[in-house]
Design a protein around this motif. Structure first.
Motif, PDB file in Angstrom:
ATOM      1  N   SER A   1      24.384  -7.755  35.305  1.00  0.00           N
ATOM      2  CA  SER A   1      25.614  -7.084  34.876  1.00  0.00           C
ATOM      3  C   SER A   1      25.952  -5.915  35.787  1.00  0.00           C
ATOM      4  O   SER A   1      25.087  -5.328  36.446  1.00  0.00           O
TER       5      SER A   1
ATOM      6  N   GLU B   1      15.438  -5.849  29.700  1.00  0.00           N
ATOM      7  CA  GLU B   1      16.395  -5.866  28.598  1.00  0.00           C
ATOM      8  C   GLU B   1      15.744  -5.078  27.464  1.00  0.00           C
ATOM      9  O   GLU B   1      14.537  -5.161  27.271  1.00  0.00           O
TER      10      GLU B   1
ATOM     11  N   ASP C   1      31.484  -8.882  35.894  1.00  0.00           N
ATOM     12  CA  ASP C   1      30.083  -8.725  36.277  1.00  0.00           C
ATOM     13  C   ASP C   1      29.794  -9.448  37.588  1.00  0.00           C
ATOM     14  O   ASP C   1      29.060  -8.928  38.446  1.00  0.00           O
TER      15      ASP C   1
ATOM     16  N   ARG D   1      27.391 -13.798  32.209  1.00  0.00           N
ATOM     17  CA  ARG D   1      28.243 -12.738  31.673  1.00  0.00           C
ATOM     18  C   ARG D   1      29.720 -12.979  32.024  1.00  0.00           C
ATOM     19  O   ARG D   1      30.268 -14.017  31.648  1.00  0.00           O
TER      20      ARG D   1
ATOM     21  N   ASP E   1      25.238  -6.581  27.952  1.00  0.00           N
ATOM     22  CA  ASP E   1      25.053  -5.868  29.218  1.00  0.00           C
ATOM     23  C   ASP E   1      24.470  -4.480  29.002  1.00  0.00           C
ATOM     24  O   ASP E   1      23.659  -3.998  29.804  1.00  0.00           O
ATOM     25  N   TYR E   2      24.836  -3.816  27.903  1.00  0.00           N
ATOM     26  CA  TYR E   2      24.313  -2.467  27.705  1.00  0.00           C
ATOM     27  C   TYR E   2      22.821  -2.475  27.380  1.00  0.00           C
ATOM     28  O   TYR E   2      22.099  -1.532  27.732  1.00  0.00           O
TER      29      TYR E   2
ATOM     30  N   GLU F   1      20.708  -4.612  28.698  1.00  0.00           N
ATOM     31  CA  GLU F   1      20.110  -4.771  30.026  1.00  0.00           C
ATOM     32  C   GLU F   1      20.137  -3.447  30.779  1.00  0.00           C
ATOM     33  O   GLU F   1      19.139  -3.045  31.408  1.00  0.00           O
TER      34      GLU F   1
ATOM     35  N   LYS G   1      26.793  -3.032  34.692  1.00  0.00           N
ATOM     36  CA  LYS G   1      26.175  -1.838  34.124  1.00  0.00           C
ATOM     37  C   LYS G   1      24.716  -1.689  34.547  1.00  0.00           C
ATOM     38  O   LYS G   1      24.260  -0.576  34.845  1.00  0.00           O
TER      39      LYS G   1
ATOM     40  N   HIS H   1      24.094 -15.716  38.345  1.00  0.00           N
ATOM     41  CA  HIS H   1      24.792 -14.543  37.816  1.00  0.00           C
ATOM     42  C   HIS H   1      25.941 -14.096  38.718  1.00  0.00           C
ATOM     43  O   HIS H   1      26.815 -13.346  38.277  1.00  0.00           O
TER      44      HIS H   1
END
Length: 458
Positions: A246, A189, A297, A293, A218-219, A221, A248, A271
């Protein structure tokens, strides 16, 4: 010839196929798989009628008896055995010193490994260790080669928290691990993004646990996942992304996968099955990083598990108590959630029952792939000549998950109240039953297993 045990009348599940058959075990090793009529006689027979006979789950991401997890080896591996997990990989940490550190003086990775092995009393299942970096220093480079020779063939780094490493230092570690043919693993992250958002939310009085997911987006990560996957790809080191949470971040790993030989990743059960709405229901109890999330995801992780950029499903098991979670803010330690005991049942129900994935897919992602990825040569398979780590699984029994059943010292479950179909009935470690019908029947069966340098070309 008479063997010790035959598991008969079951449905055998391998990473490639499912068939009716039996498994013969002698001196802790699988010696034959096939029709019962063709197998040798046995001193004892286990009836697996209406049960799946699968390799034991290999969980390459657990935390036991250290600065983040309260479980002892006996309690954690009891939870593992009850959940069908027969091998785990924990961490031997460096010590670092700071105001918030759990240590008073620095120590080496070797000392962290030795501490864990000394503390591993009465393990129920087998275990190994990743080496763990928590600080930057020259001393680590001097000890890596010997650690690899001793079977510590993978090493973890963080890109965030006060013990996160700079990309420049990680580059040097990657180069050394590439030379040693070892595996680099990382928690990814972007630290500065997460820290700046956390500070903004704190100043604005946003103390509801739901803000954890917004503070570690998420971005952030994906940014760190992209950085380390690119770095690993340029250097040529075997790189494995921990707890990809995620779509992404999984996309970032997929961009660098190329021929599939050097970039790999995992998804955690939580997750793939839970969303950030769980914070509204359980408040700080599901406080973990990367955070829970969205349903998109969840779907994205399954897509990448199907396509191969993600190849392993793990737990990131951390044992904490309800009191410690509920008396801290969402931006404070402790993070993490226990999952060993529920992981196979929950993921089976989600992947097979709800999403239509096959039983060989289940075995690949939870047994065969983690074993191959991390050099557990005798684990994760029912092939003759390998360890008789076996799970008998009832795919039809339905029940509700509750923390009242926890063998871990954790007194809550992030899956509390979840209805699942599929239950672990019996777990064998190297041919001996260690858990049966929801009870531990043997402790001390587990042992430390040094791992090989894995071959990622296959």
């Amino acid at each position: 010839m008479t063997v010790d045990t035959v598991i008969a009348n079951g449905t055998v599940v391998t990473s490639e196929r499912t068939f009716e058959g039996a498994v013969a075990i002698d001196e802790g090793t699988i010696v034959a798989v096939g029709d019962e009529e063709t197998l040798p006689g046995a001193s004892s027979t286990i009836d697996a009628s209406d049960r799946l006979v699968m390799p034991g789950v290999v969980d390459p991401h657990v935390h036991v008896d250290d600065h983040v997890s309260l479980d002892s080896y006996e309690s954690a591996t009891s939870a593992a055995a009850l959940g069908g997990v027969t091998s785990v990989i924990d961490f031997g940490w460096q010590a670092y010193v700071s105001e918030d550190s759990a240590w008073d003086e620095e120590s080496t990775i070797r000392e962290g490994v030795e501490r864990k092995r000394a503390k591993a009393e009465n393990p129920v299942v087998d275990f190994s260790l990743h080496g763990g970096f928590l600080r930057e220093g020259e001393d680590a480079f001097e000890e890596l080669a010997r650690l690899v020779e001793d079977g510590i063939t993978s090493f973890k780094m963080y890109s965030t928290y006060e013990f996160g490493l700079s990309n420049g230092y990680i580059r040097r570690v990657f180069e050394k691990l590439a030379d040693l043919d070892a595996v680099a693993v990382a928690h990814t992250e972007d630290h500065s993004v997460c820290e700046s958002l956390t500070e903004e939310f704190r100043e604005a009085g946003r103390d509801d646990p739901r803000w954890l997911a917004e503070a570690r987006p998420d971005y952030a990560e994906a940014m760190a996942a992209d950085d380390l996957a690119r770095l690993a790809s340029e250097i040529g080191v075997k790189y494995y992304g921990f707890h990809t949470a995620s779509r992404k971040a999984a996309d970032a790993l997929a961009r660098y996968r190329r021929d599939g030989s050097n970039i790999r990743g995992e998804a955690c059960v939580h997750h793939t099955t839970l969303t950030k709405e769980r914070y509204d229901e359980l408040r700080n109890l599901p406080k973990l990083t990367p955070p829970l999330r969205t349903t998109d995801d969840n779907d994205g992780l399954f897509e990448h598990l199907r396509e191969g950029a993600l190849s392993v499903v793990s737990t990131d098991h951390v044992a904490q108590t309800r009191e410690r979670k509920e008396t801290t803010e969402w931006w404070e330690d402790p993070y993490g959630a226990n999952g060993l005991q529920a992981s196979l049942a929950v993921f089976h129900d989600e992947a097979v029952n709800r999403r239509g994935f096959s039983y060989p897919f289940l075995v690949r992602t939870m047994c065969a792939n983690p074993a191959r990825t991390f050099g557990f040569a005798e684990k994760g398979t029912l092939d003759p000549g390998t360890d008789a780590d076996i799970v008998l699984f009832d795919p039809n029994e339905s029940y509700t998950i509750t923390a009242e059943d926890n063998a871990s010292v954790a007194d809550y479950s992030i899956y509390e109240g979840r209805d699942v179909t599929g239950r672990v009935e019996t777990t064998l470690v190297r041919g001996e039953v260690v858990a049966d019908d929801g009870k531990i029947v043997q402790t001390g069966r587990g042992e430390f297993v040094p791992r090989e340098r894995p071959d990622w070309s296959v």
